[in-house]
Design a protein around this motif. Structure first.
Motif, PDB file in Angstrom:
ATOM      1  N   GLU A 190      39.778  33.394  43.073  1.00 55.01           N
ATOM      2  CA  GLU A 190      39.492  34.789  42.721  1.00 55.01           C
ATOM      3  C   GLU A 190      40.319  35.753  43.593  1.00 55.01           C
ATOM      4  N   LEU A 230      35.536  31.231  35.672  1.00 56.31           N
ATOM      5  CA  LEU A 230      36.531  32.228  36.103  1.00 56.31           C
ATOM      6  C   LEU A 230      37.574  32.486  35.005  1.00 56.31           C
ATOM      7  N   TYR A 234      38.005  36.308  33.587  1.00 55.75           N
ATOM      8  CA  TYR A 234      39.250  37.080  33.708  1.00 55.75           C
ATOM      9  C   TYR A 234      40.189  36.885  32.511  1.00 55.75           C
TER      10      TYR A 234
END
Ligand code: GUN
Ligand code: FE
Length: 446
Positions: A190, A230, A234
Motif C-alpha cells: 500500500e 488491495l 485500488y
C-alpha cells in the motif's frame, strides 16, 4: 490546417489481428501534442501533400530512409528488473536451486538505492534501445529499490508497470529475503502504491503500480487474500507466475489440494487486469478460467526452455481467444530483446508441432496444429501485450499512443523483395543495432 507535433513519413507494419499484418508503403503518422496518433494518412488521401508541406515548414517532418520502417513499440509482459545483472547465468540449474542460490541473493541487494539506481537505469535504457516501449516489471521485496525502478521508467520515458514483490512464506523463502509478515507485506504494498502516485505528479507517462505475489509457493494464504483485496480497492493490475513448472504445479496440489490457478482465483487474483507468467502447464480447466476472467498470459519462450518443463501451447491459447503477450523474463530468459522472444516463440512452437524424439514415428512425434507464424508472434509482442494490460497502444492507428520504433533492414536484398518478405526478415534479423529510434507517447526515447 492542423499542425502536428511530429509527422513520420514512411512505410509501416502493424498487426490487425492474430493472423494479419497491415502494410502501408507510404504513410504519414501524425502525432499530436499529447503523444497520441491523431491521424494516419495514406498517399492517396486529399491532404497528404498539404500535411507534408506544413510539416516541412514547421520543422516537424521526419522522413524515413528507404530501408527504414515504422513498427509499434513492443510490450514486454514479464521482466524481473533486479535480475538484470544475472542475465545469462546459471540457466543449467533447476528453478528451485536457481532461485535459492542465484536469484534471491541478488534481489536482496536492492535495499541499496545506489545499486538499484545503477542497475535499473541501465536496464530501462537497454529495454528501450531494444524497442520495448512498455514493460511489466517485478521489482524486489524492498521498496527502496522499487522506487528507483519507478524513477528510471519516468526519467527514460518508458511506459512502466512496477510491482513490489510479495513473498512472506517462511517455508519457501530465505531468512534474509522475505516480507516480515503478511501484514508488513500488505502495508508495504500500500505504501508503494502511494509513493508511486506521488512520483507520477506531472509525468506524461505515469507508472502503474502492480499487485505482485511472487508465486504461490512464496506466499501465505493470508497475504494472497489481502493482496486480492488491495487489487480490488485500488483497481490495479496483478501479476504472478502460474503453472510455470512441474514443481510449482505439484506444490499447489500438495499444499492446497488444487491447481495454482484455482487458488489465485479464490483469492481474487485472477481478473481482467491480471497477467500470469509462463503457463506452460496450464490445463483445459485453467485455460477456461483465464478466458472467463479475462486474464492475460506472459509467454516467455526463452525462459520456458530452461524452467518451463514443457512448450507453452501458444497457438492453442490464441485460438481460444485468451489474451497472450510476450515476456523476456529476465533473467530466466537471458536476453532483453522481445525480437529474440518472437523468434524463440516461433521455434519452440515448431518443435511442439513436429515433436522432438527421432525414435517416435513422424505421425505420432508431434502435437500438430501447434506451429505459430511470425505474424502470430508479432501480434503477441504488440496487440497481445496491450490487451493484457488494457492499453491503447501496440498499433499504428488513430487514437493510439505513439509508442513506436523505427528500424532498418539488416542486410541488402540483392534483388526483388516483397513487403511480406521484408516483414519476416525484420522479425528474424533485427537486433539492437538495427533499431534506429524508439518513441514513447510521441517523444523520442532513443
Ligand atoms: N518463480 C518464482 N520466482 C521466479 C522467478 O524469479 N523467475 C522465474 N522464471 N520463475 C519464478
Ligand atoms: Fe518470472
Amino acid at each position: 490546417m492542423m499542425i502536428y507535433k511530429t509527422v513520420l513519413k514512411g512505410r509501416y507494419y502493424t498487426a490487425i489481428d492474430q493472423n494479419q499484418v497491415d502494410y502501408q508503403p507510404d504513410s504519414l503518422v501524425c502525432i499530436d501534442d499529447g503523444g497520441t496518433i491523431a491521424r494516419v494518412v495514406l498517399a492517396d488521401e486529399d491532404d497528404y501533400t498539404t500535411i507534408i508541406h506544413t510539416a516541412e515548414q514547421t520543422g516537424t517532418l521526419v522522413s524515413l530512409a528507404d530501408d527504414q520502417v515504422i513498427l509499434p513499440g513492443f510490450i514486454d509482459l514479464h521482466v524481473h528488473a533486479p535480475q538484470w545483472p544475472n542475465a545469462g547465468l546459471a540457466l543449467d540449474r533447476p528453478l528451485y536451486e536457481w532461485l535459492e542460490e542465484y536469484t534471491f541473493p541478488l534481489e536482496a541487494k536492492f535495499k541499496d538505492a545506489k545499486y538499484a539506481h545503477l542497475v535499473y537505469d541501465n536496464l530501462v535504457e537497454t529495454l528501450l534501445a531494444n524497442g520495448t516501449t512498455t514493460a511489466l516489471y517485478f521489482g524486489s521485496v524492498d521498496n527502496t529499490g522499487n522506487l528507483e525502478l519507478v524513477k528510471s521508467c519516468l526519467s527514460h520515458h518508458q511506459r512502466g508497470f512496477v510491482g513490489k514483490v510479495v513473498m512472506d512464506n517462511p517455508e519457501q523463502t530465505p531468512d534474509y529475503y522475505r516480507d516480515e509478515s503478511a501484514d508488513v507485506a500488505l502495508n508495504e504494498t500500500e505504501n508503494f502504491i502511494h509513493e508511486v502516485e506521488k512520483l507520477n505528479t506531472d509525468q506524461s507517462i505515469p507508472v502503474t503500480p502492480v499487485i505482485t505475489p511472487r508465486f504461490l509457493p512464496s506466499c501465505t494464504d493470508e497475504v494472497l487474500s489481502g493482496l486480492g483485496k488491495l487489487a480490488n480497492k485500488y483497481n490495479l493490475p496483478i501479476q504472478s507466475h502460474c503453472s510455470e513448472s512441474d514443481w510449482e504445479n505439484g506444490y499447489a496440489l500438495e499444499t492446497h489440494g488444487k491447481r495454482d490457478a484455482a487458488v489465485l482465483d479464490e483469492f481474487g487474483l485472477l481478473t481482467d487486469k491480471s497477467v500470469m507468467a509462463h503457463g506452460t502447464l496450464l490445463n483445459d480447466e485453467d485455460i477456461k478460467r483465464f478466458k472467463d476472467r479475462g486474464v492475460g498470459v506472459a509467454h516467455c519462450p526463452i525462459s520456458n526452455v530452461y524452467f518451463g518443463n514443457a512448450v507453452f501451447p501458444a497457438k492453442k491459447l490464441l485460438s481460444e481467444e485468451v489474451k497472450v503477450g510476450l515476456g523476456t523474463d529476465i533473467s530466466g530468459g537471458y536476453d532483453p530483446s522481445v525480437y529474440q522472444n518472437i523468434r524463440q516463440a516461433i521455434m519452440s512452437s515448431r518443435m511442439l508441432d513436429e515433436g522432438v524424439d527421432s525414435e517416435i514415428s513422424p505421425d505420432l512425434r508431434g502435437k500438430h496444429q501447434a506451429a505459430i507464424t511470425a505474424k502470430n508472434a508479432f501480434y503477441m509482442a504488440t496487440i497481445g501485450g496491450a490487451k493484457s494490460l488494457n492499453l491503447t497502444t501496440g498499433q499504428i492507428k488513430q487514437g493510439y499512443a505513439a509508442d513506436l520504433q523505427i528500424v532498418h533492414e539488416k542486410y541488402p536484398t540483392f534483388g526483388h523483395q516483397g513487403p511480406e518478405d521484408t516483414f519476416e526478415k525484420i522479425m528474424y534479423q533485427t537486433t539492437v543495432s538495427e533499431i534506429d529510434h524508439v518513441m514513447t507517447q510521441g517523444v523520442f526515447a532513443k
